[in-house]
Design an enzyme around this catalytic site. Sequence first.
Site, PDB file in Angstrom:
ATOM      1  N   HIS A 244       0.895  -1.195   0.066  1.00 43.37           N
ATOM      2  CA  HIS A 244      -0.089  -0.099   0.051  1.00 43.37           C
ATOM      3  C   HIS A 244       0.806   1.188  -0.127  1.00 43.37           C
ATOM      4  CE1 HIS A 244      -0.353  -0.595   4.582  1.00 43.37           C
ATOM      5  NE2 HIS A 244       0.926  -0.390   4.197  1.00 43.37           N
ATOM      6  N   ASN A 245       0.220   2.359  -0.913  1.00 48.27           N
ATOM      7  CA  ASN A 245       0.930   3.709  -0.922  1.00 48.27           C
ATOM      8  C   ASN A 245       2.318   3.592  -1.453  1.00 48.27           C
ATOM      9  OD1 ASN A 245      -0.598   3.889   2.273  1.00 48.27           O
ATOM     10  ND2 ASN A 245      -1.092   5.328   0.496  1.00 48.27           N
TER      11      ASN A 245
END
Length: 348
Positions: A244-245
């Site tokens: 994620h991210n």
Amino acid sequence: MGEQSSGISLAEIAATIDAELIATSPDKLVKRLASLRSASQDDLSFVVSEKNLPQAERSEAGALICPPGLIKPAKSLSLLIHPNPYKAYAEASKLFARGADNRGISDRTIISDRAEIADGVSIGAFSVVEAGARIAAGSDIASNCYIGADAEIGANCRIFSNVTLYHEVILGSDCRVNSGTVIGSDGFGFAPSDKGWEKIHQLGRVVIGDNVDIGANVSISRGALDDTIIGHGVIIDDLVLVAHNVEVGDRTAIAGQVGIAGSTKIGADCSFGGQVAITGHIEIADNVHVTGKSMVTRSILEAGQYSSGMPVAPSKDWRRNTVRLRKIEELVDRVSQLENSTKNKAKE
């Protein structure tokens, strides 16, 4: 390897790849694009450099893509001369690749009446398209795919069987996603508590640029708050994890079994060999190239090639070197003592 029963003329191939054709019969039909080892008189192969010449001399290929001046023309051998033969081979492969079937939309799909499907879209049997999803013209969705709510797929994409795009995933135009890949699943976000792990719900999206090629069984997690971003022209091999991210810059290449931990930012035109491990919350500059099995534990702020790990060696040598590595701290202490002793003697 694609194949066409009637074949494609040498003249057409040369025009497509912008190569100079040297052939006694420009209209000769090529049936396959094949390796030097397996090619026959009806096939086209390619030679990149002098190291391929021994194979080329043994090959039965009827035509070769090659750089200027490398191979002498012969009556039984046609040449397609190009300064970058590997690029020319890539362009020629499009002529022989099996394309989408243009089968339309199967009556065994489940498509929300609130989804937007453009003209010329193909969707295979047992695929599901949720409300708010949008699929642009010319895209092909194979069987058993799931397109989540409010997801967007750009024009002329090819999505193979058993691909899952979660809600709000955005896929650009001219992308390919191979079987088993999951895009937009929750990132690995949990907070410790007295009762165990408390799940942090992932509220961001995955945003993927144009002309991105994603291999089989790839996992790209949605952002926790901000988005996970994959730039334009990125290529991702099979069995890669993007957490994620993460942000991946344009045209970066990621080989198989690479793992990228959360919130890492990777620049443009980078490459990562197989099984590279990249820790989270770091930055990697543009034009960084990391060799296979390396472990990236801190930011890399300057372009260049980087490596870590111990290359393979005979077991006897490896065991001896490992024992020596265990004594490295003792060796450093001894060297420091000798240096101090030398300095003290010099002062006397």
